[in-house]
Design a protein around this motif. Sequence first.
Motif, PDB file in Angstrom:
ATOM      1  N   GLN A 351       0.828  -1.210   0.000  1.00 44.71           N
ATOM      2  CA  GLN A 351       0.000   0.000   0.000  1.00 44.71           C
ATOM      3  C   GLN A 351       0.861   1.259   0.000  1.00 44.71           C
ATOM      4  O   GLN A 351       0.562   2.235  -0.697  1.00 44.71           O
ATOM      5  CB  GLN A 351      -0.910  -0.001   1.232  1.00 44.71           C
ATOM      6  N   VAL A 355       0.774   4.234  -2.798  1.00 50.59           N
ATOM      7  CA  VAL A 355       0.485   5.634  -2.481  1.00 50.59           C
ATOM      8  C   VAL A 355       1.649   6.529  -2.891  1.00 50.59           C
ATOM      9  O   VAL A 355       1.453   7.595  -3.503  1.00 50.59           O
ATOM     10  CB  VAL A 355       0.186   5.789  -0.975  1.00 50.59           C
ATOM     11  N   GLU A 393      -5.083  14.377   1.715  1.00 49.30           N
ATOM     12  CA  GLU A 393      -5.439  13.065   2.265  1.00 49.30           C
ATOM     13  C   GLU A 393      -4.453  11.989   1.826  1.00 49.30           C
ATOM     14  O   GLU A 393      -4.055  11.130   2.618  1.00 49.30           O
ATOM     15  CB  GLU A 393      -6.852  12.692   1.830  1.00 49.30           C
ATOM     16  N   VAL A 394      -4.048  12.029   0.568  1.00 54.62           N
ATOM     17  CA  VAL A 394      -3.110  11.020   0.064  1.00 54.62           C
ATOM     18  C   VAL A 394      -1.753  11.176   0.734  1.00 54.62           C
ATOM     19  O   VAL A 394      -1.108  10.183   1.108  1.00 54.62           O
ATOM     20  CB  VAL A 394      -2.984  11.130  -1.470  1.00 54.62           C
ATOM     21  N   ARG A 397      -2.018   9.917   4.201  1.00 56.88           N
ATOM     22  CA  ARG A 397      -2.131   8.460   4.186  1.00 56.88           C
ATOM     23  C   ARG A 397      -0.748   7.826   4.076  1.00 56.88           C
ATOM     24  O   ARG A 397      -0.488   6.782   4.674  1.00 56.88           O
ATOM     25  CB  ARG A 397      -3.015   8.029   3.013  1.00 56.88           C
ATOM     26  N   LYS A 398       0.125   8.452   3.349  1.00 57.92           N
ATOM     27  CA  LYS A 398       1.497   7.955   3.218  1.00 57.92           C
ATOM     28  C   LYS A 398       2.200   7.955   4.569  1.00 57.92           C
ATOM     29  O   LYS A 398       2.866   6.971   4.945  1.00 57.92           O
ATOM     30  CB  LYS A 398       2.253   8.840   2.221  1.00 57.92           C
ATOM     31  N   GLN A 400       0.731   7.887   7.541  1.00 57.29           N
ATOM     32  CA  GLN A 400       0.080   6.919   8.418  1.00 57.29           C
ATOM     33  C   GLN A 400       0.534   5.502   8.097  1.00 57.29           C
ATOM     34  O   GLN A 400       0.753   4.687   8.998  1.00 57.29           O
ATOM     35  CB  GLN A 400      -1.438   7.036   8.292  1.00 57.29           C
ATOM     36  N   LEU A 401       0.682   5.192   6.819  1.00 59.91           N
ATOM     37  CA  LEU A 401       1.168   3.868   6.428  1.00 59.91           C
ATOM     38  C   LEU A 401       2.601   3.653   6.918  1.00 59.91           C
ATOM     39  O   LEU A 401       2.966   2.546   7.335  1.00 59.91           O
ATOM     40  CB  LEU A 401       1.106   3.707   4.903  1.00 59.91           C
TER      41      LEU A 401
END
Length: 451
Positions: A351, A355, A393-394, A397-398, A400-401
Amino acid sequence: MSKNQSTRRAALTLPWAAFGSGLLLSAVFSSAPAHSQSLTLQQAVDQASQYQAAQQFWETQNSINQSNIRQSRLFKNPELSIEQTGFGANQDQELSIGISQPLDIFGERKANQKLAGIAQDKTALDQKIYQAKLQLAVKYLWSQLAIAELEKSIVKAQLQVSEENLNAIQKRFQAGSLAEVDVNRARLSHAENIRLFRQAGLQLQVAAQQLSNVWGTPDKNIAVNLSAQKLWPAAAHQQVQDNLADNYMEKYRILQLKESELAVDALKAKARPNPTLNAGVNRTRTANAETDSQFVVGLSVPLNIFDRQQHGLQIEQAKQALLSRQQNFYLKQNALQIGTLLTELQGLEVQFNEVDQTQIPLAVQVQGKTLQGFQAGKFALTDVQQATLQLQEVRLRKIQLLKDGWQKALEAESLSLGIAPSAVMSKDAVAEINQNLWQDIQAMPVIGGGS
């Protein structure tokens, strides 16, 4: 356009001209430290290890162990007894002088020596476990610093996008194609992005201090300076395999089992009737001044009728049986947990790469073209806002991953060494590890010897 409308638009535009020129954004960015020292993970571990070694934990424990070994070799002290009857000159007098020495026929002293040796082996293993915990705790803090750096860089990039949006919205407002409320919304969004950037800067300074605290030098200027691709814990799978071959907690349980067996042997030796050798001289003197001396040798044997250490043996044997069962259960459960964590880590890496390599470049492209179209009058303000929100958001998200990936990697590495992840994955982990170690040192028993 009326004169009042022109005056109102000019009044709105002038205070925010600094945004268009980039002066305010430059002032915000300049609040960050100008110089920072790049710090590798190994450098952080080395500095922490050197600082913690100065506390002399292991020198103290080794000194106690050596004293215990010498103490366990000592024989029990002999007992001197002196008795006299008759004190008058015209009385018969008897003087008895004797020495009693407890004997070790059944190996109680030898069992204590073995227990002291096991304690020394446990300390050597404790030192390895401590170093592994310290490395994992430092690794956690180091990763938090690196992630905080990336998070700040993302917030900074988003702030730059916000400024570009605000400039474009102000130009459309000046051209009369947008309402004043649209500009105010953009101003509010930009002000929030400025706050988030300052918050990210504060979090970065705190993360730097938390890491440098473990070597006793609070420093806000240290930095990792790694890209997200290089920061991903790609080596976790191999590290776990290496750790499984040297599972410290499994070795610790083996030592515990040996210690339990030796404790049973010591109780059995103590339960047996070890005799006491008695030797002395009896000297008698009659009223007529006649004297007689006799050498006396005897042996006394305790009658172990009531206390045969039977309940103490039951306790130790119960512990021993539990350790054996726990060993098999632990090996199976630990392997299952590690396998699950590595599966999660592998999925998170897929993931993360998606991203980082696909979604973010596409979101940047969409946002940029949407803004260009908005400036040319082809797109509405809501299109720009949506594209900007998607980009944010993207990017988040990076991050958070990346956080999730490091959490799973550290959990797997901890379990592969037999260490509870909660013991190393906190900002105060090193302090708690040291506190537990100090308590363990204070609780170290005295082995062997006796009066």
